[in-house]
Design a protein around this motif. Structure first.
Motif, mmCIF file in Angstrom:
data_model
loop_
_atom_site.group_PDB
_atom_site.id
_atom_site.type_symbol
_atom_site.label_atom_id
_atom_site.label_comp_id
_atom_site.label_asym_id
_atom_site.label_seq_id
_atom_site.Cartn_x
_atom_site.Cartn_y
_atom_site.Cartn_z
ATOM 1 N N ALA A 17 8.064 -18.420 -3.573
ATOM 2 C CA ALA A 17 8.750 -17.450 -2.726
ATOM 3 C C ALA A 17 7.808 -16.404 -2.155
ATOM 4 O O ALA A 17 8.015 -15.930 -1.048
ATOM 5 C CB ALA A 17 9.862 -16.759 -3.517
ATOM 6 N N ALA A 31 11.902 -11.004 3.674
ATOM 7 C CA ALA A 31 12.792 -12.165 3.706
ATOM 8 C C ALA A 31 12.519 -13.085 2.517
ATOM 9 O O ALA A 31 13.442 -13.610 1.900
ATOM 10 C CB ALA A 31 12.614 -12.922 5.017
ATOM 11 N N ARG A 32 11.251 -13.259 2.197
ATOM 12 C CA ARG A 32 10.893 -14.110 1.066
ATOM 13 C C ARG A 32 11.336 -13.481 -0.249
ATOM 14 O O ARG A 32 11.788 -14.172 -1.161
ATOM 15 C CB ARG A 32 9.400 -14.397 1.081
ATOM 16 N N CYS A 33 11.225 -12.165 -0.359
ATOM 17 C CA CYS A 33 11.697 -11.475 -1.570
ATOM 18 C C CYS A 33 13.202 -11.641 -1.730
ATOM 19 O O CYS A 33 13.698 -11.819 -2.841
ATOM 20 C CB CYS A 33 11.365 -9.984 -1.506
ATOM 21 N N THR A 35 15.029 -14.058 -1.087
ATOM 22 C CA THR A 35 15.410 -15.362 -1.643
ATOM 23 C C THR A 35 15.427 -15.344 -3.170
ATOM 24 O O THR A 35 16.033 -16.219 -3.788
ATOM 25 C CB THR A 35 14.461 -16.486 -1.171
ATOM 26 N N GLN A 37 16.877 -13.102 -4.965
ATOM 27 C CA GLN A 37 18.094 -12.448 -5.447
ATOM 28 C C GLN A 37 19.044 -13.426 -6.127
ATOM 29 O O GLN A 37 19.778 -13.048 -7.031
ATOM 30 C CB GLN A 37 18.835 -11.762 -4.292
ATOM 31 N N THR A 38 19.049 -14.671 -5.678
ATOM 32 C CA THR A 38 20.029 -15.634 -6.183
ATOM 33 C C THR A 38 19.385 -16.952 -6.582
ATOM 34 O O THR A 38 19.720 -18.004 -6.037
ATOM 35 C CB THR A 38 21.115 -15.892 -5.117
ATOM 36 N N PRO A 39 18.457 -16.925 -7.548
ATOM 37 C CA PRO A 39 17.870 -18.191 -7.984
ATOM 38 C C PRO A 39 18.909 -19.019 -8.735
ATOM 39 O O PRO A 39 19.788 -18.477 -9.398
ATOM 40 C CB PRO A 39 16.730 -17.767 -8.909
#
Length: 97
Positions: A17, A31-33, A35, A37-39
């Motif tokens: 990520a 934006a990459r960070c 992602t 939030q909801t692994p």
């Protein structure tokens, strides 16, 4: 052994990520960070994901010791959170930058 496998998956997802974060524009890094939030990792509770701007960060090793870091993503979570017999909150704490 299952905890070890989940930790390896977490590391892999986080590295994918944000790497190579040093080369990303701030908007791309944000934006990459986001992602993170909801692994989709069973037993992982995400506590905080934040974009940290470039600057000095205190290392905690010695008083007044700082290090310069580029803009990066801060990830905090707990793997396998549970409550012990005495009501104490237990789990494997994770913090990655």
């Amino acid at each position: 052994m299952m905890e070890h496998s989940r930790l390896r998956v977490i590391w892999a997802l986080l590295l994918l990520a944000v790497a190579p974060a040093g080369q990303c524009a701030t908007a791309d890094l944000a934006a990459r960070c986001a992602t993170l939030q909801t692994p989709d990792i069973p037993g992982l509770v995400v506590e905080r994901v934040a974009l940290v701007p470039a600057g000095s960060v205190q290392t905690g090793a010695t008083a007044g010791s700082t290090v310069q870091l580029p803009a990066h993503c801060l990830f905090r979570g707990t793997l396998n959170p549970r409550t012990g017999a005495d009501g104490q909150h237990l789990g494997i704490g994770i913090e990655l930058r």
